[in-house]
Write a protein that holds these residues in place. Structure first.
Motif, PDB file in Angstrom:
ATOM      1  N   ASN A  28      84.020  46.138  16.511  1.00 50.44           N
ATOM      2  CA  ASN A  28      84.121  47.290  17.420  1.00 50.44           C
ATOM      3  C   ASN A  28      82.981  48.288  17.226  1.00 50.44           C
ATOM      4  N   ILE A  29      81.883  47.813  16.698  1.00 46.30           N
ATOM      5  CA  ILE A  29      80.776  48.693  16.363  1.00 46.30           C
ATOM      6  C   ILE A  29      80.262  49.467  17.575  1.00 46.30           C
ATOM      7  N   GLU A  30      80.343  48.874  18.765  1.00 50.99           N
ATOM      8  CA  GLU A  30      79.803  49.513  19.964  1.00 50.99           C
ATOM      9  C   GLU A  30      80.710  50.613  20.509  1.00 50.99           C
ATOM     10  N   ASN A  31      81.950  50.629  20.066  1.00 54.03           N
ATOM     11  CA  ASN A  31      82.931  51.517  20.693  1.00 54.03           C
ATOM     12  C   ASN A  31      83.282  52.758  19.875  1.00 54.03           C
ATOM     13  N   LEU A  32      82.724  52.878  18.668  1.00 52.62           N
ATOM     14  CA  LEU A  32      83.193  53.931  17.764  1.00 52.62           C
ATOM     15  C   LEU A  32      82.227  55.099  17.615  1.00 52.62           C
ATOM     16  N   GLY A  33      81.054  55.009  18.203  1.00 52.92           N
ATOM     17  CA  GLY A  33      80.115  56.119  18.121  1.00 52.92           C
ATOM     18  C   GLY A  33      79.731  56.453  16.689  1.00 52.92           C
ATOM     19  N   ILE A  34      79.724  57.750  16.355  1.00 53.16           N
ATOM     20  CA  ILE A  34      79.322  58.224  15.042  1.00 53.16           C
ATOM     21  C   ILE A  34      80.240  57.706  13.942  1.00 53.16           C
ATOM     22  N   GLN A  35      81.498  57.378  14.315  1.00 47.08           N
ATOM     23  CA  GLN A  35      82.453  56.879  13.325  1.00 47.08           C
ATOM     24  C   GLN A  35      81.994  55.552  12.719  1.00 47.08           C
TER      25      GLN A  35
ATOM     26  N   PHE B 250      82.024  54.936   8.621  1.00 43.96           N
ATOM     27  CA  PHE B 250      82.736  53.836   7.972  1.00 43.96           C
ATOM     28  C   PHE B 250      81.771  52.871   7.311  1.00 43.96           C
ATOM     29  N   ALA B 251      80.637  52.610   7.973  1.00 40.71           N
ATOM     30  CA  ALA B 251      79.666  51.669   7.424  1.00 40.71           C
ATOM     31  C   ALA B 251      79.129  52.154   6.084  1.00 40.71           C
ATOM     32  N   GLU B 252      78.838  53.424   5.968  1.00 38.46           N
ATOM     33  CA  GLU B 252      78.340  53.987   4.712  1.00 38.46           C
ATOM     34  C   GLU B 252      79.410  53.898   3.627  1.00 38.46           C
ATOM     35  N   LYS B 253      80.651  54.098   4.023  1.00 33.76           N
ATOM     36  CA  LYS B 253      81.758  53.978   3.073  1.00 33.76           C
ATOM     37  C   LYS B 253      81.858  52.544   2.544  1.00 33.76           C
TER      38      LYS B 253
ATOM     39  N   ALA C  98      80.800  45.493   0.575  1.00 31.51           N
ATOM     40  CA  ALA C  98      79.528  46.224   0.633  1.00 31.51           C
ATOM     41  C   ALA C  98      78.540  45.532   1.570  1.00 31.51           C
ATOM     42  N   GLU C  99      78.498  44.207   1.531  1.00 30.32           N
ATOM     43  CA  GLU C  99      77.578  43.463   2.395  1.00 30.32           C
ATOM     44  C   GLU C  99      77.938  43.661   3.867  1.00 30.32           C
ATOM     45  N   GLN C 100      79.236  43.721   4.169  1.00 31.98           N
ATOM     46  CA  GLN C 100      79.652  43.960   5.549  1.00 31.98           C
ATOM     47  C   GLN C 100      79.233  45.358   5.997  1.00 31.98           C
ATOM     48  N   GLY C 101      79.371  46.329   5.090  1.00 36.30           N
ATOM     49  CA  GLY C 101      78.962  47.691   5.416  1.00 36.30           C
ATOM     50  C   GLY C 101      77.464  47.786   5.663  1.00 36.30           C
ATOM     51  N   LYS C 102      76.684  47.109   4.837  1.00 33.33           N
ATOM     52  CA  LYS C 102      75.231  47.122   4.994  1.00 33.33           C
ATOM     53  C   LYS C 102      74.817  46.434   6.290  1.00 33.33           C
ATOM     54  N   PHE C 103      75.551  45.398   6.653  1.00 32.25           N
ATOM     55  CA  PHE C 103      75.276  44.698   7.911  1.00 32.25           C
ATOM     56  C   PHE C 103      75.447  45.656   9.091  1.00 32.25           C
ATOM     57  N   VAL C 104      76.521  46.445   9.071  1.00 30.29           N
ATOM     58  CA  VAL C 104      76.763  47.397  10.151  1.00 30.29           C
ATOM     59  C   VAL C 104      75.648  48.451  10.183  1.00 30.29           C
ATOM     60  N   LEU C 105      75.225  48.930   9.016  1.00 29.18           N
ATOM     61  CA  LEU C 105      74.159  49.928   8.959  1.00 29.18           C
ATOM     62  C   LEU C 105      72.861  49.375   9.554  1.00 29.18           C
ATOM     63  N   ARG C 106      72.547  48.113   9.246  1.00 27.96           N
ATOM     64  CA  ARG C 106      71.340  47.495   9.805  1.00 27.96           C
ATOM     65  C   ARG C 106      71.439  47.428  11.327  1.00 27.96           C
ATOM     66  N   LYS C 107      72.592  47.045  11.822  1.00 25.13           N
ATOM     67  CA  LYS C 107      72.786  46.958  13.270  1.00 25.13           C
ATOM     68  C   LYS C 107      72.644  48.325  13.927  1.00 25.13           C
ATOM     69  N   LEU C 108      73.196  49.341  13.277  1.00 28.78           N
ATOM     70  CA  LEU C 108      73.106  50.697  13.825  1.00 28.78           C
ATOM     71  C   LEU C 108      71.668  51.190  13.811  1.00 28.78           C
TER      72      LEU C 108
ATOM     73  N   GLU D  29      68.967  49.284  13.932  1.00 25.21           N
ATOM     74  CA  GLU D  29      68.249  48.530  14.957  1.00 25.21           C
ATOM     75  C   GLU D  29      68.513  49.112  16.344  1.00 25.21           C
ATOM     76  N   LYS D  30      69.752  49.468  16.573  1.00 26.12           N
ATOM     77  CA  LYS D  30      70.113  50.045  17.873  1.00 26.12           C
ATOM     78  C   LYS D  30      69.443  51.399  18.067  1.00 26.12           C
ATOM     79  N   ALA D  31      69.423  52.214  16.994  1.00 21.80           N
ATOM     80  CA  ALA D  31      68.778  53.528  17.078  1.00 21.80           C
ATOM     81  C   ALA D  31      67.286  53.377  17.343  1.00 21.80           C
ATOM     82  N   LEU D  32      66.647  52.378  16.709  1.00 23.87           N
ATOM     83  CA  LEU D  32      65.226  52.147  16.914  1.00 23.87           C
ATOM     84  C   LEU D  32      64.937  51.708  18.348  1.00 23.87           C
ATOM     85  N   ASP D  33      65.767  50.831  18.851  1.00 28.78           N
ATOM     86  CA  ASP D  33      65.593  50.359  20.241  1.00 28.78           C
ATOM     87  C   ASP D  33      65.726  51.503  21.214  1.00 28.78           C
TER      88      ASP D  33
END
Length: 342
Positions: free
Chosen positions: A297-304, A308-311, A321-331, A333-337
């Motif tokens: 649900n990464i696309e639907n939660l906005g700043i949340q 959560f990803a940092e947590k 931790a690896e799942q959290g880091k994966f979400v941070l990378r995706k976020l 990448e999206k911010a850069l795009d």
């Protein structure tokens, strides 16, 4: 092993006591109180073995009694007792089931009746589903719950149960009293395949309103994880049976795979609330489930999503931790795009 042998000897002795008690004063039915006492302390495992033992010892004991000089007027009526439901003759099992009255004397005998739903004789299966509703109402709920917690685990392997009878049986257990007993068992159990039990009970909706409580309070982390997953997905899944999957038809190679069934549930707690509760769970098994649904649900939660990803990225469990880091990378990448496109 010694305890197992002792229980066997006790059962054999109790059957002999039963045989000796048969006379005209009890309509030749006999007294099974000794056997009831012994089986009341018996774990509901290896039921095939205990059925065979009771059946063979009963035949031998009755045969011995009819041969004794002082039993010339012996008229055994065992097929009309609770022991008749394990008789080797299907007609007698059917007759015994239909003659039952009152509640089961303990969980063991109630289990023997439920097992007749998978009997190899169709008439016996029909008699079992016919007598079970009244037996449910008359038997102590704790006996019923104990049996369900054991037999439901292997329900998907009972290939002789008709689908209509399957549903009738599930409808019988769909009571509030049974829901509370099963919920308490799932929450309090420290061992055993409780996640599988939760899945099988999920064929009905009796625990839907208690899934949140099970998710937060169950002792076993896998039970909590299963409950959280069901709430996240708004559905219950269970193994319905097995199907054949070909690996190589040329060489005739294949394997049995589980057939998964599912049912939608109407209980839908607020997603962020559920995510937060699972993320704070004491077990990484449950926190992984929370992180998985953050990813979904990464696309639907906005700043949340970043909060959560940092947590999760700081979690002491490497998998979480690896799942959290994966979400941070995706976020990132999206911010850069977004910055490039702007």
């Amino acid at each position: 092993m010694q305890k197992y042998r002792g229980t066997k000897d006790d059962i054999v002795s109790a059957i002999k006591d039963f045989t000796l008690s048969i006379d005209s004063s009890n309509d030749y039915r006999g007294d099974i109180s000794s056997l009831i006492q012994i089986t009341s302390n018996l774990k509901l495992v290896n039921l095939d073995y205990w059925e065979r033992l009771i059946r063979s010892e009963l035949v031998a004991s009755l045969l011995s009694a009819t041969r004794s000089e002082w039993k010339l007027s012996f008229k055994p009526n065992a097929e009309s007792t609770w022991l008749g439901i394990v008789n080797g003759d299907g007609h007698k099992r059917e007759k015994s089931l239909l003659a039952l009255s009152g509640g089961a004397p303990n969980a063991f005998f109630f289990a023997l009746v439920v097992r007749r739903l998978n009997d190899w004789v169709p008439q016996v299966r029909k008699a079992a589903i016919e007598i079970l509703p009244s037996l449910f109402r008359s038997t102590k709920p704790e006996y019923v719950a104990e049996v369900l917690c054991v037999l439901l685990l292997n329900w998907h392997s009972w290939g002789r149960v008709e689908e209509a009878d399957n549903q009738k049986f599930l409808d019988m257990i769909a009571t509030e009293e049974m829901a509370l007993l099963l919920k308490s068992h799932l929450i309090a159990s420290t061992s055993g395949p409780m996640p599988s039990l939760l899945s099988q009970i999920g064929r009905t909706d009796i625990l839907d309103n208690y899934l949140n409580e099970i998710a937060s309070e169950a002792i076993q982390p896998y039970v909590r994880a299963k409950a959280y997953r069901s709430l996240f997905e708004s559905r219950m899944t269970w193994v319905k049976g097995q199907g054949w999957q070909w690996i190589d038809k040329v060489y005739g190679k294949g394997k049995l795979i589980p057939i998964i069934a599912e049912r939608k549930i109407n209980v839908q707690p607020p997603f962020l609330e559920l995510l937060n509760e699972a993320a704070a769970d004491r077990s990484p098994i449950v926190r992984q489930v929370s992180a998985e649904f953050l990813i979904r649900n990464i696309e639907n939660l906005g700043i949340q999503s970043r909060i959560f990803a940092e947590k999760f990225a700081a979690d002491k469990s490497s998998n979480v931790a690896e799942q959290g880091k994966f979400v941070l990378r995706k976020l990132d990448e999206k911010a850069l795009d977004n910055s490039i496109s702007n």
